[in-house]
Design an enzyme around this catalytic site. Structure first.
Site, PDB file in Angstrom:
ATOM      1  N   ASP A 151       0.835  -1.203   0.000  1.00 57.21           N
ATOM      2  CA  ASP A 151       0.000   0.000   0.000  1.00 57.21           C
ATOM      3  C   ASP A 151       0.870   1.254   0.000  1.00 57.21           C
ATOM      4  O   ASP A 151       0.562   2.247  -0.659  1.00 57.21           O
ATOM      5  CB  ASP A 151      -0.920   0.008   1.224  1.00 57.21           C
ATOM      6  CG  ASP A 151      -1.750  -1.262   1.324  1.00 57.21           C
ATOM      7  OD1 ASP A 151      -2.194  -1.753   0.271  1.00 57.21           O
ATOM      8  OD2 ASP A 151      -1.931  -1.761   2.446  1.00 57.21           O
ATOM      9  N   HIS A 180      -5.108  -3.586   5.582  1.00 59.36           N
ATOM     10  CA  HIS A 180      -4.602  -3.976   4.262  1.00 59.36           C
ATOM     11  C   HIS A 180      -5.710  -4.573   3.407  1.00 59.36           C
ATOM     12  O   HIS A 180      -5.574  -5.646   2.834  1.00 59.36           O
ATOM     13  CB  HIS A 180      -3.452  -4.980   4.415  1.00 59.36           C
ATOM     14  CG  HIS A 180      -2.786  -5.363   3.125  1.00 59.36           C
ATOM     15  ND1 HIS A 180      -2.245  -4.440   2.263  1.00 59.36           N
ATOM     16  CD2 HIS A 180      -2.581  -6.575   2.553  1.00 59.36           C
ATOM     17  CE1 HIS A 180      -1.738  -5.067   1.213  1.00 59.36           C
ATOM     18  NE2 HIS A 180      -1.926  -6.369   1.361  1.00 59.36           N
TER      19      HIS A 180
END
Length: 331
Positions: A151, A180
């Protein structure tokens, strides 16, 4: 010098991740484990002219015990990849059992290792690994990490694209907190090292949150974000190696951890969140024992506060799903 182990080393993430770890000069032993093909992967990697001695093991002949004995760093990318239309929650139904069994092996044969969990959905698999280690009496929250680095990598790359200069992608630093998956991924664009022009950045935020879907769609049924995840996993593993095994100080990386790993920092973050979460992806300082300090959110905008609030709602469910899987013992 470090013995690193990859559990799930023959898969789409495992193979390129193993290659990148073999290329890391700080890794002197590299153990590979999977249900198929690991001896061949190990033989292939062993021809590369870097220091790490590579061995590959299968389940037969106590392979899991052999690969984990003496391990100092264990990376777990094992599991099936996402397919078109499949959410990270769908993945849980299959990957939960895999993580449970591998965590039991870590508890028995490498209880002091740093454990880096890549297997999706991370928001649930990290609690699963943690609960299994608790059951075996070897849980140290400072040594268990959910890898959310992809990310961060995506945020850096996409911001550099927005700025019209991809050469900046290695310089751009954007804190990404939360979790996540989907809306639990919260990029704090207001804290970017390279500020964006004023305006509506909702499209960019959405792309960071759902970048995995972009790859799954582009691969058209042939896989998910394996190469970028392998790169991100290797980057995070290197941060742990530098901070826990080297002499470097002040290494701070976002990662999904148990907030009890730093009691004072964790409690302060909970107050910021206004929620009693056990796990959260925060900026974490890495030291010899693993988690040294958990940092707070810092100065965030009202819009980012709203994103964090939405993330917290989903995170509570994700975390509880992982915990209840272990306690219930079945899907």
């Amino acid at each position: 010098m470090v013995k690193a182990v990859v559990l799930g080393a023959s898969g789409g993430i495992g193979q390129p991740l193993s290659l990148l770890l073999k290329a890391n000069p700080s890794v002197t032993q590299l153990g590979l484990y999977d249900i198929v093909n690991t001896p061949g992967v190990a033989a292939d990697l062993s021809h590369i002219s870097t220091p790490a001695k590579v061995q590959g093991f299968l389940p037969a002949d106590n392979g899991l015990e052999k690969v984990l004995t003496g391990a100092e760093l264990v990376v777990i990318p094992a599991g099936i990849p996402r397919k078109p239309g499949m959410t990270r929650d769908d993945l849980f139904k299959i990957n939960a059992g895999i993580c449970r069994d591998l965590a039991a092996g870590v508890a028995k044969y490498a209880p002091k290792a740093f454990v880096l969990v890549i297997s999706n959905p991370v928001n649930s698999t990290v609690p699963i690994v943690s609960e299994i280690l608790k059951q075996h009496g070897v849980y140290d929250p400072k040594r268990i990490f959910g890898v959310t680095t992809l990310d961060v990598v995506r945020a850096s790359t996409f911001v550099a694209e927005k700025l019209g200069d991809l050469s900046l992608s290695k310089e751009v630093v954007v804190p990404v907190v939360g979790g996540h998956s989907g809306v639990t991924i919260v990029p704090l664009l207001s804290q970017s090292s390279h500020p964006l022009p004023d305006g509506d950045h909702s499209e960019l935020i959405n792309r960071i949150q759902f970048g995995g879907d972009e790859v799954v769609k582009a691969k058209d049924g042939a896989g998910s974000a394996t190469l970028s995840m392998a790169y991100a996993g290797a980057e995070f593993a290197n941060a742990i190696i530098r901070g826990a095994f080297g002499e470097e100080k002040g290494i701070i990386v976002p990662t999904f951890v148990n907030l009890a790993a730093d009691a004072s920092g964790g409690e302060a973050l909970k107050k910021e969140l206004g929620a009693d979460l056990d796990f959260f992806s925060a900026r974490v300082e890495i030291g010899k024992g693993g988690v040294e300090k958990i940092h707070g959110l810092g100065k965030v905008t009202e819009a980012e506060k709203e994103l964090v609030a939405k993330a917290v709602i989903d995170l509570k469910t994700n975390i509880d799903t992982g915990v209840q899987f272990v306690k219930g013992g079945k899907l």
